[in-house]
Write a protein that holds these residues in place. Structure first.
Motif, mmCIF file in Angstrom:
data_model
loop_
_atom_site.group_PDB
_atom_site.id
_atom_site.type_symbol
_atom_site.label_atom_id
_atom_site.label_comp_id
_atom_site.label_asym_id
_atom_site.label_seq_id
_atom_site.Cartn_x
_atom_site.Cartn_y
_atom_site.Cartn_z
ATOM 1 N N MET A 242 0.762 -1.112 0.094
ATOM 2 C CA MET A 242 0.024 -0.006 0.013
ATOM 3 C C MET A 242 0.665 1.233 0.027
ATOM 4 S SD MET A 242 -3.338 -0.572 2.555
ATOM 5 C CE MET A 242 -2.371 -0.793 3.825
ATOM 6 N N GLU A 247 -3.266 7.328 -1.227
ATOM 7 C CA GLU A 247 -4.061 7.165 -0.395
ATOM 8 C C GLU A 247 -4.539 8.231 0.310
ATOM 9 O OE1 GLU A 247 -5.140 4.082 3.388
ATOM 10 O OE2 GLU A 247 -3.245 3.933 2.624
ATOM 11 N N THR A 276 -6.655 -1.191 -7.776
ATOM 12 C CA THR A 276 -6.790 -0.941 -6.265
ATOM 13 C C THR A 276 -5.753 -2.083 -5.459
ATOM 14 O OG1 THR A 276 -8.589 -2.327 -6.265
ATOM 15 C CG2 THR A 276 -8.907 0.223 -6.258
ATOM 16 N N PHE A 279 -4.898 -2.531 -1.781
ATOM 17 C CA PHE A 279 -5.904 -1.834 -0.948
ATOM 18 C C PHE A 279 -6.978 -2.677 -0.933
ATOM 19 C CE2 PHE A 279 -3.192 1.628 -2.843
ATOM 20 C CZ PHE A 279 -3.266 2.348 -1.641
ATOM 21 N N ASN A 282 -9.381 -0.543 2.232
ATOM 22 C CA ASN A 282 -9.310 0.834 2.204
ATOM 23 C C ASN A 282 -9.539 1.455 0.848
ATOM 24 O OD1 ASN A 282 -6.896 -0.138 1.719
ATOM 25 N ND2 ASN A 282 -5.702 1.262 2.985
ATOM 26 N N GLY A 346 -9.976 6.950 0.020
ATOM 27 C CA GLY A 346 -9.477 5.648 -0.223
ATOM 28 C C GLY A 346 -7.914 5.602 -0.815
ATOM 29 N N GLY A 347 -7.876 4.438 -1.254
ATOM 30 C CA GLY A 347 -6.573 4.344 -1.835
ATOM 31 C C GLY A 347 -6.669 3.627 -3.286
#
Length: 359
Positions: A242, A247, A276, A279, A282, A346-347
């Motif tokens: 991540m 993010e 994503t 992630f 998140n 979010g990410g």
């Protein structure tokens, strides 16, 4: 490719531009809205050679994250340091490291030298040289004479970020750089801010990623980047965790976050990919994309934005692909900028805009 040979006495007086010192708290604002780090490790940059790395490896110079400290940790060579550190009492005028850029070639707008945690063993002075060539074996050798000055010798202090903007930007592009450290010592990070000069497909009908950093794309602004920077969404590959994505912080109530990308070349969009990867708890609930053509950097509220992807449900750890069956307002339209919207926050790991150049 032949490179003009420049002797050391000539190098002493050559400077590609006037230099302006940038305060540490102004570095991001100065460079990150129009430049990428041309030697960031995730781009695929390579350390080709160095004079010495006794205490700490030259490879650490291009790590994209800030340096860290491990007090009291010792290894065979001495105290552990997150950076490049050479032996004391260098008999030569300087230590050096040769780096191949992570892009085909690039134009340089600024340099950052970070000596964080190097205090008493920091580099007193530095300089940066560059060349344009294709023969790594020749360029990495200590006898190579094709270097020319990008940044003339500058003073460095202990445990701080130093940066310099090149006031006069030329059309000169480089494939390799050499960092000089006078006479020896330690440097935590080396950043080379500039724009990629990519090699585009010959045919204007060939499809490629118009947004990729290696193709000249730049993430110019965003609403928030609390946990991961906007620049990461244009990097190659799917990343490792991540930490190498974009993010934003958690929000409450009605909200959207956004990132604006200047394409490396204006083009007609065929497909958009929003990844994503990593992630999992998140990721955004929904994603949305707008496009526009702008002469200057647009704001998120600019009236010129046109929706090309309506809000779509997003999922965890997945490449979301949107083609002609989902996209709108793309056929026959040419765009210079894209705006990725995540709802509510979010990410996102990567943002790809596949299309054909039309400029």
């Amino acid at each position: 490719m032949a490179v003009q040979s420049i002797g050391p006495e000539t190098l002493k007086y050559i400077a590609t531009s006037k230099v302006r010192s940038i305060a540490a708290d102004k570095i991001e604002a100065t460079f990150r809205s129009r430049c990428i780090d041309l030697i960031s490790k995730p781009l695929g940059t390579q350390i080709l050679s160095f004079s010495d790395e006794w205490f700490a490896a030259a490879e650490n110079l291009t790590t994209p994250t800030p340096p860290v400290r491990k007090p009291g940790v010792f290894v065979h060579s001495g105290a552990w340091y997150d950076g490049w550190e050479t032996r004391r009492h260098n008999p030569e005028p300087f230590d050096w490291v040769v780096i191949r850029l992570g892009v085909a070639s690039g134009k340089v707008e600024g340099v950052e030298i970070d000596t964080t945690f190097f205090n008493g063993n920091h580099a007193p002075e530095i300089a940066v040289e560059g060349c344009f060539g294709s023969n790594d074996e020749e360029i990495k050798h200590p006898s190579f004479k094709g270097w020319e000055t990008i940044l003339e010798k500058q003073d460095c202090g202990p445990s701080q970020r130093h940066a310099w903007a090149l006031e006069k930007i030329t059309d000169k592009a480089y494939t390799h750089v050499r960092l000089l450290m006078f006479p020896d010592g330690g440097i935590a990070r080396f950043r080379l801010y500039g724009v990629a000069v990519p090699v585009f497909p010959q045919s204007i009908d060939d499809v490629f990623d118009l947004a990729a950093a290696v193709n000249g794309g730049v993430a110019v602004s965003c609403s928030d980047q609390h946990f991961g920077t906007k620049d990461n969404i244009l990097l190659p590959g799917r990343g490792k965790d991540m930490g190498d994505g974009w993010e934003t912080k958690r929000t409450r109530g009605e909200h959207v976050d956004w990132a604006i990308v200047k394409l490396g070349m204006s083009g007609e969009v065929d497909k958009i990919v929003i990844d994503t990867a990593h992630f999992r708890g998140n990721f955004p609930q929904k994603v949305q994309v707008f496009a526009g053509t702008f002469e200057t950097e647009p704001s998120s509220r600019d009236s010129g934005w046109i929706e090309v992807l309506s809000p779509q449900n997003a999922g965890p750890d997945k490449e979301h692909k949107y083609g002609e069956n989902v996209l709108q307002n793309v056929k026959g339209s040419v765009y210079s900028h894209m705006k990725l919207v995540i709802i509510p926050d979010g990410g996102v790991k990567r943002f790809r805009v596949f299309g054909r150049r039309r400029a």
